[in-house]
Design an enzyme around this catalytic site. Sequence first.
Site, PDB file in Angstrom:
ATOM      1  N   HIS A 167       0.831  -1.224   0.000  1.00  0.00           N
ATOM      2  CA  HIS A 167       0.000   0.000   0.000  1.00  0.00           C
ATOM      3  C   HIS A 167       0.859   1.266   0.000  1.00  0.00           C
ATOM      4  O   HIS A 167       0.416   2.316   0.443  1.00  0.00           O
ATOM      5  CB  HIS A 167      -0.956   0.038   1.201  1.00  0.00           C
ATOM      6  CG  HIS A 167      -1.689  -1.244   1.445  1.00  0.00           C
ATOM      7  ND1 HIS A 167      -2.952  -1.494   0.947  1.00  0.00           N
ATOM      8  CD2 HIS A 167      -1.322  -2.375   2.117  1.00  0.00           C
ATOM      9  CE1 HIS A 167      -3.341  -2.712   1.312  1.00  0.00           C
ATOM     10  NE2 HIS A 167      -2.369  -3.267   2.012  1.00  0.00           N
ATOM     11  N   SER A 288      15.274  22.000 -14.975  1.00  0.00           N
ATOM     12  CA  SER A 288      14.089  22.793 -15.279  1.00  0.00           C
ATOM     13  C   SER A 288      14.539  24.136 -15.811  1.00  0.00           C
ATOM     14  O   SER A 288      15.557  24.679 -15.368  1.00  0.00           O
ATOM     15  CB  SER A 288      13.257  22.980 -14.009  1.00  0.00           C
ATOM     16  OG  SER A 288      12.465  24.144 -14.116  1.00  0.00           O
ATOM     17  N   LYS A 294      16.025  21.886  -9.718  1.00  0.00           N
ATOM     18  CA  LYS A 294      15.395  20.640 -10.152  1.00  0.00           C
ATOM     19  C   LYS A 294      16.343  19.705 -10.866  1.00  0.00           C
ATOM     20  O   LYS A 294      17.255  20.114 -11.572  1.00  0.00           O
ATOM     21  CB  LYS A 294      14.223  20.967 -11.088  1.00  0.00           C
ATOM     22  CG  LYS A 294      13.089  21.669 -10.381  1.00  0.00           C
ATOM     23  CD  LYS A 294      12.142  20.692  -9.764  1.00  0.00           C
ATOM     24  CE  LYS A 294      11.105  20.371 -10.775  1.00  0.00           C
ATOM     25  NZ  LYS A 294       9.913  19.801 -10.255  1.00  0.00           N
TER      26      LYS A 294
END
Length: 470
Positions: A167, A288, A294
Amino acid sequence: MTDDKTKTPNEASAMWGGRFEAGPDAVMEAINASIDFDRRLYAHDIAASQAHARMLAAEGIIAEADAKAIVDGLDVIKGEIEAGTFAFSRALEDIHMNVEARLTEVIGEAAGRLHTARSRNDQVAVDFKLWVRDALDALDGDMRALQAALLDQAEAHAASVMPGFTHLQSAQPVTLGHHLMAYVEMIGRDRSRAADCRKRLNESPLGAAALAGTSFPIDREATASALGFDRPAANSMDAVSDRDFALEFLAFASILAVHLSRLAEEYVIWCSAQFGYARLGDAFSTGSSIMPQKRNPDAAELVRGKAGRVIGALNGLLIVMKGMPMTYGKDMQEDKEPVFEAAETLELSLAAMTGMLGDTDFDTKRMAADAAKGFATATDLADWLVRVLGMPFRQAHHVTGALVKLAEDKGCGLDGLSLDDMQGIEAGITAEILDVLSAEKSVASRTSLGGTAPASVAAAVAEARKRFLD
Ligand code: ARG
């Protein structure tokens, strides 16, 4: 298409238009033509035509000299296509008629004998099967390379502890090597599905002719074995209308694409700042244009995204085929683009995943720290109560739940509880229990067959290398 001006507008009908007075409308030509994509079949089309011509001569159906002229002329054409000098024509519809028309230019009248005892229906089926067979072989090599890259990282990280998830919640500690070895098994099944598809497709449609077979005394065994098929397809109607091999290819391809997408998704998660388990090298990261901090795992995202195309290809072809009465219908010309696209997509996706695996640094400290969080050793604690105190598992589960709640209230992990704390809940607990509460101890204890203990993972890597790479 640059070369159409050298052809007459009525060329295709010259191949089949004995009873036609006018050439096709431009729209008709545009919808009918497949040459823009089926030119990829050229090598297989030529190989199959050469096998057919040789067989026709061997059976005395055409003269030996004509067969030789055909075979040699086809070699010339192959050279032209590979040199980029061949003038493809949309008016000539497809690869089969483009090659045959050029053969007439190259060798003259004898070219007209090649299509004896053959139709484009069995011709396209044989060409396409040969193409898919080659694609399966090439992809098998790519899948093997991915397994090798996974095995290398799994070996290096046989003992690197990380959280195992269910999960996407911390469940029990595992090792990174064990996690990666799961993908080695998945890709192994993909390879076996590809091999299975290859085995079943390997029956030659050549000689089925249009649909009913032929009155010429052909030798289908000879053409089948010349082209590496195991045997001729048994039923001429099935031979020209069967596209199971393309569907099976796409089914195998879709499952493989799903596996690659799942691994890609793990990469996206692991490379996030929040997880920080993996760092991709510069060669497989992008920046980016606005956010300087990034470092994006674009290749992984694209692998995940491209699975959509492959699954779409399977869906598309299933829908094309589901309404086809026996035997061939022009709908079936729609079979090639999805298969070509899926094969190309997977080749690139496999190369990208293999490249990424070789260019990843795993942050083993961070993973190990996380492995201890989230009460991930609760099962080990319960197992200890069963093993040492002889408690029924259900009761042990209950006691452990109470210990987890206590740790939660105190804001610590299970290994942060004192012996007194624990004995307050279960008097039988001794100091020995502290031994099972660390993530390292937990994984080391999972020695059952197929389990995550580092020694088992190392052994699994060696076994898998033999099974998949030898
Ligand atoms: N280009 C066609 C295809 O890909 C070849 C077979 C054409 N057969 C026919 N009867 N028109 O399906």
